[in-house]
Scaffold this active site. Structure first.
Site, PDB file in Angstrom:
ATOM      1  CB  SER A 184      62.159  18.505  36.895  1.00 33.68           C
ATOM      2  OG  SER A 184      62.524  19.740  37.320  1.00 33.68           O
TER       3      SER A 184
HETATM    4  N1  SAH Z   1      61.894  20.728  41.859  1.00 34.24           N
HETATM    5  C1  SAH Z   1      60.899  21.530  41.310  1.00 34.24           C
HETATM    6  C2  SAH Z   1      61.078  22.488  39.933  1.00 34.24           C
HETATM    7  C3  SAH Z   1      60.238  23.698  39.798  1.00 34.24           C
HETATM    8  S1  SAH Z   1      60.563  24.548  38.849  1.00 34.24           S
HETATM    9  C4  SAH Z   1      59.888  20.386  40.886  1.00 34.24           C
HETATM   10  O1  SAH Z   1      60.383  19.457  40.418  1.00 34.24           O
HETATM   11  O2  SAH Z   1      58.832  20.519  41.035  1.00 34.24           O
HETATM   12  C5  SAH Z   1      61.746  25.782  39.575  1.00 34.24           C
HETATM   13  C6  SAH Z   1      61.210  26.499  40.744  1.00 34.24           C
HETATM   14  O3  SAH Z   1      62.194  27.528  41.468  1.00 34.24           O
HETATM   15  C7  SAH Z   1      59.884  27.319  40.620  1.00 34.24           C
HETATM   16  O4  SAH Z   1      59.048  26.767  41.620  1.00 34.24           O
HETATM   17  C8  SAH Z   1      60.319  28.710  40.879  1.00 34.24           C
HETATM   18  O5  SAH Z   1      59.376  29.489  41.530  1.00 34.24           O
HETATM   19  C9  SAH Z   1      61.484  28.665  41.952  1.00 34.24           C
HETATM   20  N2  SAH Z   1      62.476  29.476  41.923  1.00 34.24           N
HETATM   21  C10 SAH Z   1      62.833  30.457  40.653  1.00 34.24           C
HETATM   22  N3  SAH Z   1      63.670  31.380  41.101  1.00 34.24           N
HETATM   23  C11 SAH Z   1      64.273  31.165  42.660  1.00 34.24           C
HETATM   24  C12 SAH Z   1      64.662  31.918  43.614  1.00 34.24           C
HETATM   25  N4  SAH Z   1      65.671  32.814  43.248  1.00 34.24           N
HETATM   26  N5  SAH Z   1      64.808  31.340  44.801  1.00 34.24           N
HETATM   27  C13 SAH Z   1      63.965  30.233  45.046  1.00 34.24           C
HETATM   28  N6  SAH Z   1      63.245  29.449  44.017  1.00 34.24           N
HETATM   29  C14 SAH Z   1      63.111  30.223  42.857  1.00 34.24           C
END
Ligand code: SAH
Length: 202
Positions: A52
């Site tokens: 993000s």
């Molecule tokens: N906070 C992270 C955001 C990553 S994007 C950062 O800044 O790096 C969102 C993340 O949520 C992705 O890695 C994706 O794989 C994960 N995600 C999506 N659906 C999910 C679920 N049902 N349970 C756990 N993680 C999930």
């Protein structure tokens, strides 16, 4: 990054600002695009996911009002950058990631390289939360479902706060903040956002 992108846009919590200054964001960014680590935008990580934008990380963190004693649940470990920030500001962080490859990479950076000892990892569908460690003082969700998964409300402590992007489509999401009170759940809509969708397991 902190002054121009975060502070000047209204983030004031001194602890949030100081943690953003300390955490090496480039360690969470894929090697080929590391020179972009401190830019004012989200960046791609593996599997079409993203790390993000710094301002969004700061705003979401500030809305949790962490004091230091909290047990915090994070859904969507991704790169692990937001996880590190929570780990600096709370007592313990329980983080759930659905894509095993991303979970392993984040674990390596956070545990082996940066030596965090208050982060616990789980691979699986975070819409079920992490019942064995509930209730949580704070919950942060970094992928967008259309509605709050009920398990997450159930696993939030009385008085606890949850920050979550909600929306049916990427161009119709709102960052929302919920507080659990004696009389029910209070909702505040913060501002429009664009997150990857929360992936539901079948
Ligand atoms: N906070 C992270 C955001 C990553 S994007 C950062 O800044 O790096 C969102 C993340 O949520 C992705 O890695 C994706 O794989 C994960 N995600 C999506 N659906 C999910 C679920 N049902 N349970 C756990 N993680 C999930």
């Amino acid at each position: 990054m902190v002054e121009k992108q975060v502070q000047e846009r209204g983030i004031q919590d001194p602890k949030v600002l100081s943690v953003l200054r300390c955490i090496p964001r480039h360690r969470f960014v894929p090697e080929g695009i590391r020179e972009e680590s401190y830019r004012d935008k989200a960046l791609p990580i593996e599997d079409s996911q993203t790390i993000s934008q710094p301002f969004i990380v700061a705003a979401m963190t500030e809305h949790l009002h962490l004091k230091g004693h909290e047990r915090c649940l994070e859904i969507g470990t991704g790169s692990g950058y937001q996880t590190a920030i929570l780990a600096e500001l709370a007592l313990e962080v329980y983080t759930v990631e659905t894509i095993p490859k991303l979970a392993e990479k984040a674990k390596d950076v956070l545990l082996n390289q940066l030596k965090y000892r208050n982060i616990f990892f789980r691979t699986g569908d975070g819409s079920h939360g992490w019942p064995e460690h509930a209730p949580f003082d704070a919950i942060m969700v970094t992928a967008a479902p259309p509605h709050v998964p009920p398990a997450l409300f159930n696993q939030l402590k009385m008085g606890g706060r949850m920050v979550i992007p909600l929306g049916p489509a990427p161009d119709k999401q709102e960052l929302s903040c919920f507080t659990k009170t004696n009389t029910g759940i209070e909702k505040r809509v913060l501002f429009p956002v664009r997150f990857v969708p929360l992936i539901r397991s079948r």
